[in-house]
Each structure stands twice: as C-alpha cells, then as structure tokens.
Design a protein around this motif. Structure first.
Motif, mmCIF file in Angstrom:
data_model
loop_
_atom_site.group_PDB
_atom_site.id
_atom_site.type_symbol
_atom_site.label_atom_id
_atom_site.label_comp_id
_atom_site.label_asym_id
_atom_site.label_seq_id
_atom_site.Cartn_x
_atom_site.Cartn_y
_atom_site.Cartn_z
ATOM 1 N N TRP A 109 0.822 -1.214 0.000
ATOM 2 C CA TRP A 109 0.000 0.000 0.000
ATOM 3 C C TRP A 109 0.855 1.263 0.000
ATOM 4 O O TRP A 109 1.934 1.300 0.603
ATOM 5 C CB TRP A 109 -0.907 -0.004 1.226
ATOM 6 N N SER A 110 0.356 2.278 -0.679
ATOM 7 C CA SER A 110 0.934 3.615 -0.622
ATOM 8 C C SER A 110 -0.172 4.595 -0.270
ATOM 9 O O SER A 110 -1.333 4.418 -0.692
ATOM 10 C CB SER A 110 1.556 4.016 -1.958
ATOM 11 N N ALA A 111 0.156 5.610 0.508
ATOM 12 C CA ALA A 111 -0.833 6.622 0.865
ATOM 13 C C ALA A 111 -1.184 7.501 -0.327
ATOM 14 O O ALA A 111 -2.174 8.239 -0.296
ATOM 15 C CB ALA A 111 -0.303 7.483 2.015
ATOM 16 N N LYS A 112 -0.376 7.411 -1.391
ATOM 17 C CA LYS A 112 -0.598 8.241 -2.566
ATOM 18 C C LYS A 112 -1.237 7.434 -3.700
ATOM 19 O O LYS A 112 -0.919 6.265 -3.898
ATOM 20 C CB LYS A 112 0.728 8.841 -3.046
ATOM 21 N N GLU A 113 -2.110 8.084 -4.425
ATOM 22 C CA GLU A 113 -2.732 7.460 -5.595
ATOM 23 C C GLU A 113 -1.677 7.211 -6.668
ATOM 24 O O GLU A 113 -0.737 7.998 -6.835
ATOM 25 C CB GLU A 113 -3.822 8.382 -6.161
ATOM 26 N N VAL A 115 0.776 5.150 -7.041
ATOM 27 C CA VAL A 115 2.120 4.641 -6.741
ATOM 28 C C VAL A 115 2.164 3.124 -6.881
ATOM 29 O O VAL A 115 3.069 2.561 -7.503
ATOM 30 C CB VAL A 115 2.565 5.065 -5.321
ATOM 31 N N THR A 176 1.942 6.091 6.064
ATOM 32 C CA THR A 176 0.986 7.193 6.187
ATOM 33 C C THR A 176 1.698 8.546 6.247
ATOM 34 O O THR A 176 1.259 9.531 5.651
ATOM 35 C CB THR A 176 0.118 7.018 7.450
ATOM 36 N N GLY A 178 4.602 9.248 5.034
ATOM 37 C CA GLY A 178 5.431 9.511 3.869
ATOM 38 C C GLY A 178 6.902 9.203 4.077
ATOM 39 O O GLY A 178 7.722 9.399 3.180
ATOM 40 N N GLU A 181 7.582 5.454 0.875
ATOM 41 C CA GLU A 181 6.608 5.678 -0.188
ATOM 42 C C GLU A 181 5.540 4.597 -0.251
ATOM 43 O O GLU A 181 4.411 4.848 -0.683
ATOM 44 C CB GLU A 181 7.307 5.754 -1.550
ATOM 45 N N SER A 198 -8.204 4.634 0.726
ATOM 46 C CA SER A 198 -7.395 5.752 0.240
ATOM 47 C C SER A 198 -6.107 5.224 -0.365
ATOM 48 O O SER A 198 -5.720 4.073 -0.143
ATOM 49 C CB SER A 198 -7.064 6.724 1.381
ATOM 50 N N GLY A 199 -5.415 6.077 -1.119
ATOM 51 C CA GLY A 199 -4.133 5.692 -1.685
ATOM 52 C C GLY A 199 -4.260 4.674 -2.802
ATOM 53 O O GLY A 199 -5.263 4.602 -3.513
ATOM 54 N N SER A 200 -3.209 3.857 -2.960
ATOM 55 C CA SER A 200 -3.179 2.822 -3.998
ATOM 56 C C SER A 200 -2.648 1.536 -3.409
ATOM 57 O O SER A 200 -1.813 1.562 -2.489
ATOM 58 C CB SER A 200 -2.309 3.281 -5.176
#
Length: 251
Positions: A109-113, A115, A176, A178, A181, A198-200
C-alpha cells in the motif's frame, strides 16, 4: 403502591445490581493489525455483556516476551497461530481456549494514488527509496512480506530499501507519514466498506505466503475468570464475525 408492584420493582433493582456486580474487566493483548476491528468489537462486547475489555495493541512477538515476563494480560489475540500454540505448550495458556478468530490478508500500500499498481509491478521497477515492513521476527505480517518478496525473487534487490517497524501499526505509520513511499501492511488497516479507502494498493495473492491465521487464547491470568471466557465466546459470535469480515479478514 401495591405489594406486587413493590415486589416487582425490588426484583428489577436486585437483578440490575446483580448484573453490575457480575460485570468485570478483562485485560487483552491485541495484535496491531487488529486494532480497528477490536475497538469496535470491544464496544459491542461491553453493550452485550456488561464486561469491559481493556485493550493493548502491539507486535505479537513483543507481547509474547511481555507475557513470559509476567505481564497481567488475560486474553491474547495474536497475529499468528504459532505464538499462542507455543504459550499453550509452555503452560502459559489454556489449550482448550485456543481458536482462530481471523485469517489476515497482506497488502502492498501507498498513501498516494498511482504509486502501487494492481499487479504489484512497482516492486520490480524499484522506483522508490523506502519500502516499509514490520519486523519479521516480531510481526507475522512482516514475515509474510519477506516470504512474498522471496517468492517473487526480489528480496535481495529490495533489502537495501527496507525500513522496519516494530509492529504492523508502526509500519502503517511509516507509510501514512510519507517516511516510506509504500509498504506491506494489513489489509484491515486500509480497508473500509468493501474497498481500499485511500491511496493505492495491491492485495498480495495468498499463494505468495503462508496463511496468516490469527489465533486467540485465554492466558493463565484469565483462566476461571468470567470476563475472559465471555470475550472468547463473543469473538466467535455472528456479531463479531460480521465486524471482522467488514475489515477484509476471512473468518
């Protein structure tokens, strides 16, 4: 006021007092991956039984060391099935009380879309500086992450990028915030209402690691205590199972 009415009121009062007197607390050690569902289950458990579950969250391996050192936990919800079995063998828990309360799922998992892709190909590309995992010797989800990377033939390549959390909770915090990544965390930490919240993410196929069977057990301190037995029973109830499934676990 009639005698029958008075008798009825007294009977209700005595029943209420008996319930309050019977209510107790139970000290529970809970694997970090099960934090969210257990908080909900504990609240429902108190409403249903009157007993209060006092929860502590952390790494399974660390809890094992604390229990062996005399920590006053009465029920243990581990992130694996081996640690409770070991405690039973060592005389620290009741064999008959041990059961699997959930089977966990590992997710990258990444907190960012954008990734993490849906096939986990990001691991092969390696275009990231840090990959978070839980310490394999303390946390079964960390061991599953190492096994996954090994099965993919990527462990040696990714090892220089690894940052380890003491528990899956701390690992989740790394991602979470950062500081990493991406990372291998428990699906329950990022799953809500049937989807990744959330995220990706890439949900790791079960074939890439041993099943993450999570066992619960009543410890020596909890044997013979109604609140401990009540919690173990409640975890097997349909109400608790519904909560557990809602966080992405299998039951």
């Amino acid at each position: 006021m009639t005698r029958n009415l008075i008798a009825g009121l007294l009977g209700s009062l005595l029943a209420s007092l008996a319930t309050v007197a019977a209510a107790d607390t139970v000290q529970v050690a809970v694997a970090a991956n099960f934090t969210a569902p257990m908080k909900q289950i504990a609240a429902d458990f108190e409403k249903a039984t009157g007993h209060t579950a006092v929860l502590s969250f952390g790494a399974t391996g660390k809890f094992y060391a604390q229990i062996k050192s005399g920590a006053p936990f009465e029920v243990f919800l581990a992130a694996d099935d081996e640690t409770p079995a070991k405690l039973v063998q060592e005389g620290g828990a009741a064999a008959a009380s041990r059961f699997t309360y959930a089977t966990g799922k590992l997710v990258l998992w990444s907190a960012k879309e954008g990734v993490v892709d849906a096939q986990g190909e990001v691991l092969k590309k390696g275009n990231f500086a840090h990959l978070a995992i839980a310490a394999p010797k303390l946390a079964p989800y960390g061991a599953a992450a190492v096994e996954t990377m090994t099965q993919l033939g990527l462990l040696d390549t990714l090892t220089p990028k690894l940052v380890q959390g003491e528990s899956i909770g701390q690992t989740f915090g790394f991602v979470t915030s950062g500081n990493a990544e991406l990372g291998f965390v428990a699906l329950s930490q990022v799953f809500e209402n049937g989807k990744i919240k959330s995220g990706s993410a890439w949900i790791v196929p079960a074939k890439l690691h041993a099943p993450i069977r999570q066992d619960a057990v009543i410890l020596t301190n909890g044997q013979g205590k109604p609140a401990a037995a009540a919690l173990a029973s409640y975890l097997r109830s349909d109400a608790a199972k519904a909560v557990i499934r809602s966080f992405g676990y299998e039951v």
